[in-house]
Each structure stands twice: as structure tokens, then as C-alpha cells.
Motif scaffolding. Structure first.
Motif, PDB file in Angstrom:
ATOM      1  N   VAL A  54       0.842  -1.205   0.000  1.00 12.78           N
ATOM      2  CA  VAL A  54       0.000   0.000   0.000  1.00 12.78           C
ATOM      3  C   VAL A  54       0.872   1.248   0.000  1.00 12.78           C
ATOM      4  N   LEU A  55       1.886   1.274   0.841  1.00  7.97           N
ATOM      5  CA  LEU A  55       2.778   2.428   0.907  1.00  7.97           C
ATOM      6  C   LEU A  55       3.532   2.622  -0.407  1.00  7.97           C
ATOM      7  N   CYS A  57       2.515   1.767  -3.393  1.00 13.07           N
ATOM      8  CA  CYS A  57       1.566   2.306  -4.370  1.00 13.07           C
ATOM      9  C   CYS A  57       1.311   3.795  -4.123  1.00 13.07           C
ATOM     10  N   PHE A  58       1.217   4.192  -2.873  1.00  9.51           N
ATOM     11  CA  PHE A  58       1.010   5.604  -2.546  1.00  9.51           C
ATOM     12  C   PHE A  58       2.193   6.447  -3.019  1.00  9.51           C
ATOM     13  N   VAL A  62       2.131   9.424  -5.851  1.00 10.63           N
ATOM     14  CA  VAL A  62       2.599  10.790  -5.582  1.00 10.63           C
ATOM     15  C   VAL A  62       3.744  11.138  -6.532  1.00 10.63           C
TER      16      VAL A  62
END
Length: 77
Positions: A54-55, A57-58, A62
């Protein structure tokens, strides 16, 4: 010369005694620890892997937004 040799041997014995004491204390402390079960370990590992995905992908999102914005600003000028 004999005195120096005895001092060196005494220092060596002192050092090995401290190392043995440290190892014995470490083993005793590890026996007092509560270790997770296999199921708890697998659940925790899965949670960490999912959080990392998840991190990642974030951060990728960004980064992509920043790339588009920077390109938009530099091309317009």
C-alpha cells in the motif's frame, strides 16, 4: 617477563569470563521472552507485506503526480 605473561593470561581469562557471562545472561533472557505462535507470526508478516505494498503504491502515485506537474510547469514556460 614472567610478570607480563601472567598479567596477559589473567586479562585473557577475565575477558573470556565476561564473554561467557554475557552469553549466559543472553540465553537466560531469551528464555524469559514470550515468543509468538506460528499463526501470529504469519499474520504479522502478512500485515507488514500488505502495508508495504500500500505504501509503495502511494509513493508511486505521488511520484507520478509530481512528474506530471513538473512536466506541465516546465513545458509551459
Amino acid at each position: 617477563m614472567e610478570k607480563n605473561k601472567k598479567g596477559w593470561i589473567a586479562g585473557f581469562d577475565s575477558m573470556t569470563g565476561r564473554i561467557r557471562g554475557f552469553c549466559a545472561d543472553t540465553v537466560a533472557e531469551l528464555r524469559r521472552c514470550s515468543w509468538p505462535s506460528r499463526r501470529q507470526l504469519l499474520e504479522s508478516t502478512l500485515l507488514v507485506v500488505v502495508a508495504m505494498v500500500v505504501l509503495a503504491c502511494f509513493v508511486a502515485g505521488v511520484d507520478e503526480i509530481a512528474r506530471v506537474l513538473i512536466r506541465w510547469v516546465t513545458v509551459r514556460s
